[in-house]
Each structure stands twice: as C-alpha cells, then as structure tokens.
Design an enzyme around this catalytic site. Structure first.
Site, short mmCIF file in Angstrom:
data_model
loop_
_atom_site.label_atom_id
_atom_site.label_comp_id
_atom_site.label_asym_id
_atom_site.label_seq_id
_atom_site.Cartn_x
_atom_site.Cartn_y
_atom_site.Cartn_z
N ARG A 108 0.83 -1.21 0.00
CA ARG A 108 0.00 0.00 0.00
C ARG A 108 0.87 1.26 0.00
O ARG A 108 1.70 1.45 0.86
CB ARG A 108 -0.92 0.02 1.23
CG ARG A 108 -1.93 1.18 1.20
CD ARG A 108 -2.85 1.16 2.43
NE ARG A 108 -3.55 -0.09 2.56
CZ ARG A 108 -4.64 -0.43 1.88
NH1 ARG A 108 -5.15 0.41 0.98
NH2 ARG A 108 -5.22 -1.61 2.07
N GLU B 265 0.00 -7.83 -3.84
CA GLU B 265 -1.16 -6.94 -4.01
C GLU B 265 -0.73 -5.48 -3.95
O GLU B 265 -0.02 -5.08 -3.02
CB GLU B 265 -2.17 -7.22 -2.89
CG GLU B 265 -3.22 -6.15 -2.70
CD GLU B 265 -3.96 -6.27 -1.37
OE1 GLU B 265 -4.45 -5.24 -0.87
OE2 GLU B 265 -4.06 -7.39 -0.82
N THR C 26 -8.15 -3.38 -2.25
CA THR C 26 -9.07 -2.26 -2.12
C THR C 26 -9.85 -2.06 -3.42
O THR C 26 -10.03 -0.96 -3.91
CB THR C 26 -8.33 -0.96 -1.71
OG1 THR C 26 -7.34 -1.27 -0.71
CG2 THR C 26 -9.31 0.04 -1.09
N LYS D 164 -11.24 -13.09 3.08
CA LYS D 164 -10.35 -12.18 3.78
C LYS D 164 -11.13 -11.59 4.97
O LYS D 164 -12.05 -10.79 4.79
CB LYS D 164 -9.92 -11.06 2.83
CG LYS D 164 -9.31 -9.84 3.49
CD LYS D 164 -9.09 -8.75 2.44
CE LYS D 164 -8.80 -7.40 3.07
NZ LYS D 164 -8.56 -6.35 2.06
N GLY E 288 -3.31 -5.61 10.56
CA GLY E 288 -2.64 -5.71 11.86
C GLY E 288 -1.98 -7.04 12.13
O GLY E 288 -1.65 -7.35 13.28
N GLY F 8 0.44 -6.17 5.62
CA GLY F 8 0.49 -4.78 5.19
C GLY F 8 1.57 -3.99 5.89
O GLY F 8 2.74 -4.03 5.52
#
Length: 211
Positions: free
Chosen positions: A14, A37, A66, A126, A156, A176
């Site tokens: 991200r 991703e 997303t 997910k 997290g 992430g």
C-alpha cells in the site's frame, strides 16, 4: 498454477510507487512470496500492477487490493492482474472478477458476508480488519463454512499474532504495515519480508506435525 497452488501469504504494498515496485518485487519473490497486491488507493496502482505482472506474472499472482467496483476489476485485468482482493463483500465485484478469470479474495466480517462471498464464487475469504475478528470469532465462524475454505486474516497481522490466528483456522494472511510502509529502506523491507515468511513457514510446519 491454480490460485490454490500459491502460498497464501499476500504481500500488500500500500502506497508503493511505480518506480520502486520491481525492486521490491524481486525481494519478495526471492523471499518466497507468490501473491503480491497493490491496493488501488496507491499512487498510479495500475502502472505498478502492470510492471509487476510483466516481470513476475508467470510465477506469481499479481493484482490489486481495495477493489470496490466492476470497472476497477476490468482495468486490473487489462494490465495483467490476476488477483482481486476487496475490503468488502460485493457480489457484482466478485462475479466480475471470476468472469475475468481472477483469483478472488473478498473481505468479510460476518457469517452472512462469508457465506454470500463463497456462494458468489470467492476463492478465499479475507477477514478484515482482523482487529474486529479476533481468533475466537474466526474459530466460531469457521464452524459454518464449507470444509476446505481458505480463510485469511488481514489488518494488523505480524509475527506476534500469526500463531493465534492459525490455531483459529486461518490458512493464510495479508501482510500490510508489518511488511511495507512508504519510504521504507530496501534493507528493512527485505528483513521484514524474510522474518514474516520464516514465521509463517515455521508455524505451518509446526501445525502440520501436530496429530
């Protein structure tokens, strides 16, 4: 290689920039990651996905996270993306993704969403954000899911809580902030990638060895 054949550890980049995605991709592939991703709210995500797909797409499942619209699904597939990860359960997006031949992992948080996602064609679930679906919740929801459903916890997740989620029935994870944050050095990213991969493999082997 089918979607189910990939190691279910999704590297989430991200905020990645197109000019850095290939160097980070090489670090991930060298560390053993098979699913990458790029969230759609990253800078120029389709450019990064296209570059990654061109470089690694034959051996690695490259795509977007997303994802919230059918138009996004079509744009991702057009640049070579084969992975669709969504934050929610949207039947239209799931169907469009499956029709495009993509590996589909929608987000869910309740039994209703989980069953709807599977009924609509999801390849994996997910559970997001993981903070709202602690291990005890996933243990309970797993009892009503079809046998063999791949459940991934995302949001997290790091080395401190992976074991508890695996014991609850999670077969995979999305990584992430514990893996990548904009501005991270290549050395720190490599360290994170290897540490998290080693943790996952060690826990998986330990679980398989239990009677």
């Amino acid at each position: 290689m089918s979607g189910s054949s990939y190691l279910p550890l999704v590297a989430i980049l991200r905020g990645v920039q197109p000019h850095e995605c290939l160097s980070l991709g090489h670090i991930l592939v060298d560390a053993g990651y098979q699913m990458i991703e790029v969230p759609m709210n990253s800078p120029r995500p389709l450019e990064s996905i296209g570059l990654l797909a061109q470089e690694f797409g034959q051996d690695v499942l490259i795509g977007a996270g997303t994802v919230t619209s059918v138009e996004q699904v079509q744009a991702i597939r057009a640049v070579g993306g084969r992975l669709m990860v969504a934050p929610n359960t949207d039947a239209k997006v799931i169907r469009a993704s499956k029709q495009a031949g993509m590996y589909t992992m929608p987000g869910c948080i309740t039994p209703t969403e989980a069953l709807l996602a599977l009924e609509t064609g999801a390849d994996a679930l997910k559970f997001f954000p993981a903070g709202l679906t602690p291990p005890a919740v996933i243990t309970a929801i797993r009892t009503i899911l079809p046998a063999g459903t791949l459940v991934c916890a995302v949001g997290g997740i790091d080395g401190s809580n992976m074991a508890a989620y695996m014991m609850a029935g999670c077969g995979g994870f999305g990584l992430g902030g514990s893996l990548f944050q904009p501005g991270i050095s290549a050395e720190a990213f490599k360290r994170n990638a290897e540490t998290l991969m080693n943790c996952f493999i060690s826990l998986s082997q330990s679980q398989e060895s239990q009677p």
